[in-house]
Design an enzyme around this catalytic site. Structure first.
Site, PDB file in Angstrom:
ATOM      1  N   ASP A  99       0.862  -1.173   0.000  1.00  0.00           N
ATOM      2  CA  ASP A  99       0.000   0.000   0.000  1.00  0.00           C
ATOM      3  C   ASP A  99       0.901   1.226   0.000  1.00  0.00           C
ATOM      4  OD1 ASP A  99      -2.446   1.544   0.554  1.00  0.00           O
ATOM      5  OD2 ASP A  99      -3.202  -0.363   1.337  1.00  0.00           O
ATOM      6  N   ASP A 195      -3.248   4.667  -2.253  1.00  0.00           N
ATOM      7  CA  ASP A 195      -4.369   5.132  -1.439  1.00  0.00           C
ATOM      8  C   ASP A 195      -4.941   6.433  -2.018  1.00  0.00           C
ATOM      9  OD1 ASP A 195      -5.700   4.593   1.215  1.00  0.00           O
ATOM     10  OD2 ASP A 195      -5.028   6.643   1.601  1.00  0.00           O
ATOM     11  N   GLU A 258      -6.555   3.438  -5.953  1.00  0.00           N
ATOM     12  CA  GLU A 258      -7.866   3.467  -5.283  1.00  0.00           C
ATOM     13  C   GLU A 258      -8.602   4.697  -5.805  1.00  0.00           C
ATOM     14  OE1 GLU A 258     -10.008   3.661  -0.895  1.00  0.00           O
ATOM     15  OE2 GLU A 258      -8.201   4.818  -1.247  1.00  0.00           O
ATOM     16  N   HIS A 319     -11.225  -3.430   2.796  1.00  0.00           N
ATOM     17  CA  HIS A 319     -11.274  -3.144   4.233  1.00  0.00           C
ATOM     18  C   HIS A 319     -12.102  -1.907   4.573  1.00  0.00           C
ATOM     19  CE1 HIS A 319      -8.162  -0.643   2.571  1.00  0.00           C
ATOM     20  NE2 HIS A 319      -8.244   0.124   3.629  1.00  0.00           N
ATOM     21  N   ASP A 320     -12.661  -1.251   3.569  1.00  0.00           N
ATOM     22  CA  ASP A 320     -13.502  -0.074   3.820  1.00  0.00           C
ATOM     23  C   ASP A 320     -14.972  -0.332   3.516  1.00  0.00           C
ATOM     24  OD1 ASP A 320     -11.277   1.551   4.439  1.00  0.00           O
ATOM     25  OD2 ASP A 320     -10.939   1.984   2.312  1.00  0.00           O
TER      26      ASP A 320
HETATM   27  C1  NOJ Z   1      -8.438   4.846   2.062  1.00  0.00           C
HETATM   28  C2  NOJ Z   1      -8.147   3.630   2.888  1.00  0.00           C
HETATM   29  O1  NOJ Z   1      -8.572   2.494   2.195  1.00  0.00           O
HETATM   30  C3  NOJ Z   1      -8.865   3.810   4.199  1.00  0.00           C
HETATM   31  O2  NOJ Z   1      -8.862   2.654   4.977  1.00  0.00           O
HETATM   32  C4  NOJ Z   1      -8.212   4.959   4.922  1.00  0.00           C
HETATM   33  O3  NOJ Z   1      -8.905   5.229   6.122  1.00  0.00           O
HETATM   34  C5  NOJ Z   1      -8.215   6.220   4.050  1.00  0.00           C
HETATM   35  N1  NOJ Z   1      -7.829   5.959   2.693  1.00  0.00           N
HETATM   36  C6  NOJ Z   1      -7.248   7.219   4.599  1.00  0.00           C
HETATM   37  O4  NOJ Z   1      -5.949   6.794   4.326  1.00  0.00           O
END
Ligand code: NOJ
Length: 519
Positions: A99, A195, A258, A319-320
């Protein structure tokens, strides 16, 4: 098939390192834990592992607040552990993706400590400092501007105030961050997941965002305004292209972004003449309603919008996002698996989806996620999808010998690797079969996507290459009779039809899907 770059053929498996496997009894997963489970990943048949951040971090956002880009947080292990893991991943023929978090650092990063030390510090301009805040909101609630008493200015943070945003208009920032990429690439990592790629650069005039006419009270406060001036800015593409050039200094690596944007905007992240991200993550399956017409629409729209030569990709979880089983219902998870593996290009799976893991309810006193703590009770929390991987029937599911940092699901005595590996009709067996089929039937990877159709809420489409393969997916809870072309069942959601020949009218059970190799 071998002539395609590895990342085009790959099934990428996301490991959220805190939750995968603990090796030292502190209740948090670590690098040695991942190492211990590599053979499981080989058996499952995935090709690449993406590990969420493992760098030194105060863990305000569980590693997405980085205080040193070129180290390993002691919670996860040491650099020697990392080197061993990378070597062992490669020895097994797998790839390792890290990442990369370029938008913001931790407020404890030495760059920020210097930046906030005085207005004339040489790193002042590495972050976004202003005399007055504008109306931009943090994605985790409240204003995105934090006042700094000592120097009398506000700094910008897209996320927590412990995550100040870097100033990507400053060339020194860009160079420092590119050197971070080179550090890991020289070690031999196979690529990066970047990210919040679409947020990296902001309007140079810091104009206020317009109100969002669609805002509903009770939604996250960040939805009050349309993010016109602090996301998806035109200048972002030059930065992504530079990142890509750095990654391409090394052979055979991948740059993944992302990007949460509608399909037309998402496509721009492939860059002019494909000089941008190799794979801007396609999250549209995670967001579209779970119905055959809606999915047909999204799949068709994405396929039509792909620029010439751009490589498609599909994501089923991260994970989000809520676990797929909890979003669409456990009965549909196998249909989702079959759908994913019937779609073209690179696929990304989130750990535990192959077991059918569900969101685990988190009591208020168990909440860890700052997104939930800042705006409680409106569905912002991501703890439910980050609970420990379930390996066996033991009381702590084989994840830890200590106290797990998040609770295990109630169903972990049956939803776990050991039990599902023994059951030929388990969802894990289905995923294992599907990973294998991508290798033996390259049409699934690179065949043309054709003839997307919906009848009675049954979604069907074809893939044509060296072979013709048809996916037929009953997305309802009802039994439906459909005409099938003549063919052999390659994979079936219920695990009991593989190898059957089919033709003419056939009955699909509720939530039954078939992959057919046409005669
Ligand atoms: C995206 C990430 O996937 C997430 O988990 C994170 O909280 C935010 N970016 C901030 O880095």
């Amino acid at each position: 098939m071998q002539e395609l770059e590895w990342w085009k053929r790959a099934v990428i498996y996301e490991v959220y390192p805190r939750s995968f496997q603990d090796s030292n009894g502190d209740g948090v997963g670590d690098l040695r834990g991942i190492l211990r489970r590599l053979d499981y990943l080989v058996e499952l048949g995935i090709d690449a592992i993406w590990i969420s951040p493992i760098y030194p971090s105060p863990m305000a956002d569980f590693g997405y607040d980085i205080s040193d880009y070129c180290g390993i947080d002691p919670l996860f292990g040491t650099m020697a552990d990392f080197d061993t893991l990378l070597a062992e991943v490669h020895r097994r023929g797998l790839r390792l993706i890290l990442d990369f978090v370029p938008n913001h650092t931790s407020d404890q990063h030495r760059w920020f400590l210097e930046s906030r030390s005085s207005r004339d510090n040489s790193k002042r301009d590495w972050y976004l400092w202003r005399d007055q805040p504008n109306n931009w909101k943090s994605n985790f609630g409240g204003s995105a501007w934090e006042f700094d008493e000592k120097t009398g200015q506000y700094y910008y943070h897209s996320f927590l105030k412990q995550q100040p945003d870097l100033n990507w208009r400053n060339p020194a920032v860009a160079q420092a961050m590119f050197d971070v990429l080179r550090f890991w690439l020289q070690k031999g990592v196979d690529g990066f997941r970047v990210d919040v790629m679409w947020l990296i650069i902001k309007d140079d005039q810091f104009r206020d965002n317009p109100p969002n006419p669609g805002y509903r009270p009770g939604s996250p406060s960040s939805h009050r305004f349309l993010t016109v001036y602090n996301s998806d800015r035109p200048e972002v593409h030059a930065i992504v292209a530079e990142m890509r050039r750095v990654v391409d200094e090394f052979s055979d690596r991948v740059l993944i972004g992302e990007v949460y944007l509608p399909v037309p905007e998402l496509m721009t992240y492939y860059g002019k003449n494909l000089t941008g991200a190799n794979l801007p993550f396609n999250f549209h399956l995670l967001q579209c309603p779970w119905s055959a017409p809606a999915i047909a629409e999204v799949v068709g729209e994405y396929d039509r919008a792909l620029p010439q030569g751009a490589w498609p990709n599909w994501v089923l979880g991260n994970h989000d996002q809520p676990r797929i089983a909890s979003r669409i219902g456990s009965h549909q998870t196998r249909v989702a698996a079959l759908l994913l593996f019937a779609l073209p290009g690179t696929l990304t799976l989130y750990y535990g989806e192959e077991l059918g893991m569900t969101n685990v309810p988190i009591a208020p006193e168990q909440v860890q996620d700052p997104a939930e703590k800042n705006e409680p009770g409106i569905g912002q929390g991501r703890d439910p999808e980050r609970t420990p991987m379930c390996w066996d029937q033991s009381p702590l599911a084989g994840f830890t010998t200590g106290v797990p940092w998040l609770p295990l699901g109630d169903d972990h005595s049956c939803v776990n690797v050991a039990v599902e590996q023994q059951a030929s009709a388990s969802i894990l067996s289905l995923y294992t079969k599907l990973c294998a089929l991508r290798k033996t039937h390259p049409t699934l990877v690179s065949g043309q996507l054709q003839a997307i159709q919906v009848e009675q809420n049954v979604l069907r489409f074809r893939r044509s290459g060296a072979e013709e393969i048809e996916a037929v997916l009953n997305m309802t809870h009802e039994t439906i009779t459909v005409p099938l072309p003549q063919g052999t069942v390659l994979a079936a959601t219920h695990g009991d039809r593989e190898g059957q020949t089919v033709t003419g009218l056939a009955t699909l059970r509720p939530a039954e899907g078939l992959l057919l190799l046409l005669a």
